[in-house]
Design a protein around this motif. Structure first.
Motif, PDB file in Angstrom:
ATOM      1  N   ALA A  72     -37.749  72.974 -25.024  1.00 15.93           N
ATOM      2  CA  ALA A  72     -38.736  73.840 -25.674  1.00 15.93           C
ATOM      3  C   ALA A  72     -38.046  74.843 -26.589  1.00 15.93           C
ATOM      4  CB  ALA A  72     -39.574  74.561 -24.623  1.00 15.93           C
ATOM      5  N   LEU A  73     -36.937  75.412 -26.136  1.00 18.32           N
ATOM      6  CA  LEU A  73     -36.196  76.359 -26.954  1.00 18.32           C
ATOM      7  C   LEU A  73     -35.647  75.688 -28.210  1.00 18.32           C
ATOM      8  CD1 LEU A  73     -35.069  79.220 -27.213  1.00 18.32           C
ATOM      9  CD2 LEU A  73     -33.062  78.428 -25.974  1.00 18.32           C
ATOM     10  N   LEU A  74     -35.147  74.475 -28.093  1.00 18.22           N
ATOM     11  CA  LEU A  74     -34.627  73.735 -29.242  1.00 18.22           C
ATOM     12  C   LEU A  74     -35.733  73.447 -30.254  1.00 18.22           C
ATOM     13  CD1 LEU A  74     -32.220  72.280 -30.533  1.00 18.22           C
ATOM     14  CD2 LEU A  74     -32.920  70.244 -29.279  1.00 18.22           C
ATOM     15  N   ILE A  75     -36.902  73.065 -29.785  1.00 22.76           N
ATOM     16  CA  ILE A  75     -38.029  72.792 -30.689  1.00 22.76           C
ATOM     17  C   ILE A  75     -38.436  74.051 -31.429  1.00 22.76           C
ATOM     18  CG2 ILE A  75     -40.479  72.194 -30.727  1.00 22.76           C
ATOM     19  CD1 ILE A  75     -39.823  70.164 -28.484  1.00 22.76           C
ATOM     20  N   ILE A  76     -38.464  75.177 -30.748  1.00 19.13           N
ATOM     21  CA  ILE A  76     -38.846  76.437 -31.394  1.00 19.13           C
ATOM     22  C   ILE A  76     -37.818  76.832 -32.450  1.00 19.13           C
ATOM     23  CG2 ILE A  76     -39.109  78.920 -30.973  1.00 19.13           C
ATOM     24  CD1 ILE A  76     -40.362  78.155 -28.264  1.00 19.13           C
ATOM     25  N   VAL A  77     -36.545  76.691 -32.150  1.00 20.60           N
ATOM     26  CA  VAL A  77     -35.499  77.033 -33.115  1.00 20.60           C
ATOM     27  C   VAL A  77     -35.577  76.116 -34.333  1.00 20.60           C
ATOM     28  CG1 VAL A  77     -32.996  77.024 -33.468  1.00 20.60           C
ATOM     29  CG2 VAL A  77     -33.966  78.085 -31.434  1.00 20.60           C
ATOM     30  N   LEU A  78     -35.784  74.832 -34.125  1.00 16.20           N
ATOM     31  CA  LEU A  78     -35.907  73.902 -35.260  1.00 16.20           C
ATOM     32  C   LEU A  78     -37.128  74.219 -36.113  1.00 16.20           C
ATOM     33  CD1 LEU A  78     -34.859  70.532 -33.605  1.00 16.20           C
ATOM     34  CD2 LEU A  78     -33.565  71.920 -35.244  1.00 16.20           C
ATOM     35  N   PHE A  79     -38.222  74.601 -35.488  1.00 12.88           N
ATOM     36  CA  PHE A  79     -39.434  74.956 -36.231  1.00 12.88           C
ATOM     37  C   PHE A  79     -39.195  76.204 -37.069  1.00 12.88           C
ATOM     38  CE2 PHE A  79     -43.497  77.215 -36.510  1.00 12.88           C
ATOM     39  CZ  PHE A  79     -44.224  76.274 -37.228  1.00 12.88           C
ATOM     40  N   ILE A  80     -38.526  77.201 -36.507  1.00 10.45           N
ATOM     41  CA  ILE A  80     -38.229  78.426 -37.255  1.00 10.45           C
ATOM     42  C   ILE A  80     -37.291  78.118 -38.420  1.00 10.45           C
ATOM     43  CG2 ILE A  80     -37.053  80.667 -37.108  1.00 10.45           C
ATOM     44  CD1 ILE A  80     -38.203  80.897 -34.260  1.00 10.45           C
ATOM     45  N   ALA A  81     -36.298  77.267 -38.199  1.00  9.32           N
ATOM     46  CA  ALA A  81     -35.381  76.892 -39.274  1.00  9.32           C
ATOM     47  C   ALA A  81     -36.110  76.136 -40.382  1.00  9.32           C
ATOM     48  CB  ALA A  81     -34.242  76.042 -38.720  1.00  9.32           C
ATOM     49  N   LEU A  82     -37.026  75.259 -40.014  1.00  7.14           N
ATOM     50  CA  LEU A  82     -37.794  74.507 -41.014  1.00  7.14           C
ATOM     51  C   LEU A  82     -38.654  75.451 -41.853  1.00  7.14           C
ATOM     52  CD1 LEU A  82     -38.699  71.715 -42.079  1.00  7.14           C
ATOM     53  CD2 LEU A  82     -40.527  71.826 -40.380  1.00  7.14           C
ATOM     54  N   VAL A  83     -39.326  76.387 -41.216  1.00  7.27           N
ATOM     55  CA  VAL A  83     -40.147  77.346 -41.948  1.00  7.27           C
ATOM     56  C   VAL A  83     -39.271  78.209 -42.852  1.00  7.27           C
ATOM     57  CG1 VAL A  83     -41.612  79.398 -41.646  1.00  7.27           C
ATOM     58  CG2 VAL A  83     -41.992  77.379 -40.228  1.00  7.27           C
ATOM     59  N   PHE A  84     -38.129  78.632 -42.399  1.00  8.76           N
ATOM     60  CA  PHE A  84     -37.223  79.458 -43.187  1.00  8.76           C
ATOM     61  C   PHE A  84     -36.759  78.717 -44.433  1.00  8.76           C
ATOM     62  CE2 PHE A  84     -32.874  80.886 -44.140  1.00  8.76           C
ATOM     63  CZ  PHE A  84     -33.137  82.216 -44.434  1.00  8.76           C
ATOM     64  N   PHE A  85     -36.373  77.435 -44.277  1.00  6.77           N
ATOM     65  CA  PHE A  85     -35.888  76.682 -45.435  1.00  6.77           C
ATOM     66  C   PHE A  85     -37.001  76.306 -46.399  1.00  6.77           C
ATOM     67  CE2 PHE A  85     -32.205  75.741 -42.610  1.00  6.77           C
ATOM     68  CZ  PHE A  85     -31.254  76.337 -43.411  1.00  6.77           C
ATOM     69  N   LEU A  86     -38.206  76.148 -45.909  1.00  9.76           N
ATOM     70  CA  LEU A  86     -39.315  75.846 -46.806  1.00  9.76           C
ATOM     71  C   LEU A  86     -39.723  77.061 -47.633  1.00  9.76           C
ATOM     72  CD1 LEU A  86     -41.605  73.579 -44.613  1.00  9.76           C
ATOM     73  CD2 LEU A  86     -40.217  72.910 -46.585  1.00  9.76           C
ATOM     74  N   LEU A  87     -39.519  78.243 -47.092  1.00  9.46           N
ATOM     75  CA  LEU A  87     -39.885  79.466 -47.830  1.00  9.46           C
ATOM     76  C   LEU A  87     -38.833  79.832 -48.873  1.00  9.46           C
ATOM     77  CD1 LEU A  87     -41.333  81.681 -44.984  1.00  9.46           C
ATOM     78  CD2 LEU A  87     -42.564  80.483 -46.785  1.00  9.46           C
ATOM     79  N   LEU A  88     -37.626  79.330 -48.759  1.00  5.23           N
ATOM     80  CA  LEU A  88     -36.587  79.630 -49.756  1.00  5.23           C
ATOM     81  C   LEU A  88     -36.818  78.784 -50.951  1.00  5.23           C
ATOM     82  CD1 LEU A  88     -33.352  79.904 -47.644  1.00  5.23           C
ATOM     83  CD2 LEU A  88     -34.591  81.719 -48.783  1.00  5.23           C
TER      84      LEU A  88
END
Length: 88
Positions: A72-88
């Protein structure tokens, strides 16, 4: 003699009381509630076996739950990273 209904420990004490009855708390497992188990006497060896079995069951439950928490922690971190890279 009163005992905890969850872990069968004798380390249970009343927290609050009144018209509705007593509320108890167990020092070993953290149980809090109005229900306790009353015994007239007891066998010390049987009590130790029950407590040992309860501790073993708790450790097995904790051991089985760990992989799900990491996933669950890995999925949350990957989701946050995906959102961060999409906003850049």
């Amino acid at each position: 003699m009163i005992r905890c209904p969850r872990c069968n420990s004798r380390h249970i004490y009343p927290v609050a009381g009144g018209y509705g009855g007593w509320t108890y708390r167990c020092k070993d497992c953290g149980y809090a509630g109005p229900l306790v188990v009353e015994f007239e006497g007891g066998n010390q060896d049987e009590d130790k076996d029950l407590q040992r079995a309860y501790r073993h069951e708790l450790s097995e439950m904790r051991r089985r739950r760990r992989p799900y928490l990491w996933a669950a922690l890995l999925i949350i971190v990957l989701f946050i990273a995906l959102v961060f890279f999409l906003l850049l």
